[in-house]
Design an enzyme around this catalytic site. Structure first.
Site, PDB file in Angstrom:
ATOM      1  N   ASN A 169     -10.910  -4.984 -18.109  1.00  0.00           N
ATOM      2  CA  ASN A 169     -11.187  -5.978 -19.149  1.00  0.00           C
ATOM      3  C   ASN A 169      -9.862  -6.557 -19.636  1.00  0.00           C
ATOM      4  OD1 ASN A 169     -11.821  -7.399 -21.483  1.00  0.00           O
ATOM      5  ND2 ASN A 169     -13.363  -5.929 -22.143  1.00  0.00           N
ATOM      6  N   HIS A 225       0.813  -1.222   0.000  1.00  0.00           N
ATOM      7  CA  HIS A 225       0.000   0.000   0.000  1.00  0.00           C
ATOM      8  C   HIS A 225       0.848   1.274   0.000  1.00  0.00           C
ATOM      9  CE1 HIS A 225      -3.515   2.349   0.244  1.00  0.00           C
ATOM     10  NE2 HIS A 225      -4.174   1.720   1.208  1.00  0.00           N
TER      11      HIS A 225
END
Length: 452
Positions: free
Chosen positions: A381, A166
């Site tokens: 995608n 992170h």
């Protein structure tokens, strides 16, 4: 919320982990993180997961090879991800851009996507199988900054799981990296949004000067149920559709009913959660809202900036006040907390973190909420359409608000919540009674308990 399903058990065959390196030579240099990036609260690993149904066009392309090739191309532009963190004086983190690469696991599982159930939501079952914690890989220093596992399913679908250090990025930054990877899958030679490092923009001033109140970094003694081990907590997800959100707005005073869905839902959940925890009425309860501050700067940060640029904006009130007052009380507090985040506030945060040695934000009597409804995870995608589920794999520390579409095609917000088991039972009863009361008053919102 669905009844917890029968535990899913399946076998996963994993290849030996490999390192994916940039497909072209990249600079070998040291890049310091910002003073927002390297605070203790961000020195953690964040798992996200994407489930893709079978698509006939997969037959001609191996998803593992497609993704590995795209990652190698993407790392040419995002080459710091292929490096390793080093720690300098005063615990300052720097990325040594070594080009060593990110960790990648190829796997096959003897399970179909359908066996995961009609609805996919956190906590994802068998996450440790779909995102294997390679021994020695999960540290902060000298470890890979990204871990990715691609698992082929028996039905022809795939699971793409990623673990992010992170300190390198927030949700917006990670999504920018993944979007670039998807563009490479589709044949692009360069990302449509060029990555921007410029972490110095969020460094502390010289000399540092704290100019705002930052109760999110108060160092408090943990004398609450917050320190109960996870084994004695229950982790569940709740779906709030348009009718639910409309019903909640109905509990707000007229002048606040225009507030954002996040504000209304967060204020409502903070109140229900506080009631369920049954704290001492004089205990000070906190809510920490993660606020994306990119557009709070003048001028705004560069579009391609992929570092952490968020604040843990805090509101506080006594438990008795939260439980006794109407929704308008907590809603006003949430709105004011978010409005506090300005450019000066972010400068002040960076200064405080340096002065105080990069402390954790406090989780004592705190409800941490992270809104990822705009992170666009579901738009990723890989060449075979959009995922059936995309987003956080669990929500043990933060309560995530995730965009979600049910199997019936209803769009809404999925909320993850982790509470001590008895408190979760009381929370469920509070939700049930709230929506039953609204329904008896002529409303049409079903309880989130029956929505999945």
């Amino acid at each position: 919320m669905a009844t917890p399903p029968t535990p899913l058990v399946f076998e996963v065959s994993r290849r030996e982990p490999v390192l994916i390196t940039p497909s072209e030579p990249t600079p070998h240099e040291l890049k310091p993180l910002s003073d927002i990036d390297d605070q203790d609260g961000l020195r953690v690993q964040i798992p996200l997961i994407y489930f893709y149904p079978y698509d006939p066009s997969m037959q001609r392309r191996d998803p593992v090879e497609v993704i590995k090739k795209a990652l190698a191309k993407t790392l040419v532009f995002y080459y710091p991800f292929a490096g390793r963190l080093r720690e300098g004086p005063k615990r300052k983190l720097l990325v040594e851009c070594t080009g060593e690469g990110i960790l990648f696991i190829e796997a096959d599982a003897d399970v179909t996507l359908e066996q995961f159930g009609d609805e996919l939501y956190p906590p994802i079952p068998c996450l440790e199988e779909l995102l294997y914690d390679v021994p020695g890989s999960s540290g902060m220093i000298n470890c890979p900054l990204l871990l990715i596992q691609v698992t082929r399913l028996k039905c022809g679908g795939i699971v793409f799981a990623i673990r992010l250090n992170h300190t390198m990025s927030d949700g917006t930054g990670l999504n920018q990296f993944l979007s670039a990877m998807c563009e490479m899958v589709h044949g692009a030679q360069t990302p449509s949004i060029q990555p921007v490092w410029e972490r110095h923009v969020l460094n502390a001033r010289n000399p540092p000067q704290v100019t705002c109140l930052h109760h999110e970094y108060d160092q408090l003694v943990d004398d609450t149920t917050d320190n109960i081990p996870l084994t004695k907590k229950t982790h569940r997800s709740f779906f709030f559709g348009p009718a639910n959100i409309s019903a909640i707005r109905g509990f707000a005073p007229l002048h606040l009913r225009h507030c954002s869905t996040f504000d209304v839902l967060t204020a409502f959940l903070w109140r229900c959660r506080t009631i369920a925890l049954q704290p001492n009425p004089n205990d000070e309860m906190r809510i920490l809202c993660t606020v994306n501050a990119r557009n709070r700067f003048n001028p705004p940060l560069p579009r391609g900036y992929y570092g952490n640029c968020m604040a843990y904006s805090v509101a506080m009130a006594k438990a008795g006040e939260i439980s006794r007052n109407s929704l308008g009380f907590t809603l006003e507090l949430v709105r004011k907390a978010k409005a506090n985040v300005t450019e000066e506030y972010m400068r002040s945060v960076a200064d405080l973190l340096v002065i105080k040695g990069r402390p954790w934000y406090t989780m004592v009597r705190s409800y941490l909420v992270s809104d990822v409804t705009r992170a666009m995870f579901a738009e990723m995608n890989l060449g075979w359409g959009k995922p059936k589920y995309a987003g956080p794999a669990k929500g043990n520390v933060a309560s995530f608000q995730i965009p979600y579409r049910t199997k019936k095609g209803e769009d809404g917000v999925l909320v993850t919540l982790c509470l001590p088991t008895l408190a979760m039972e009381r929370f469920v009863k509070e939700l049930d009674s709230t929506f039953k009361e609204q329904s008896n008053g002529g409303g049409n919102a079903k309880s989130p308990l029956s929505s999945l």
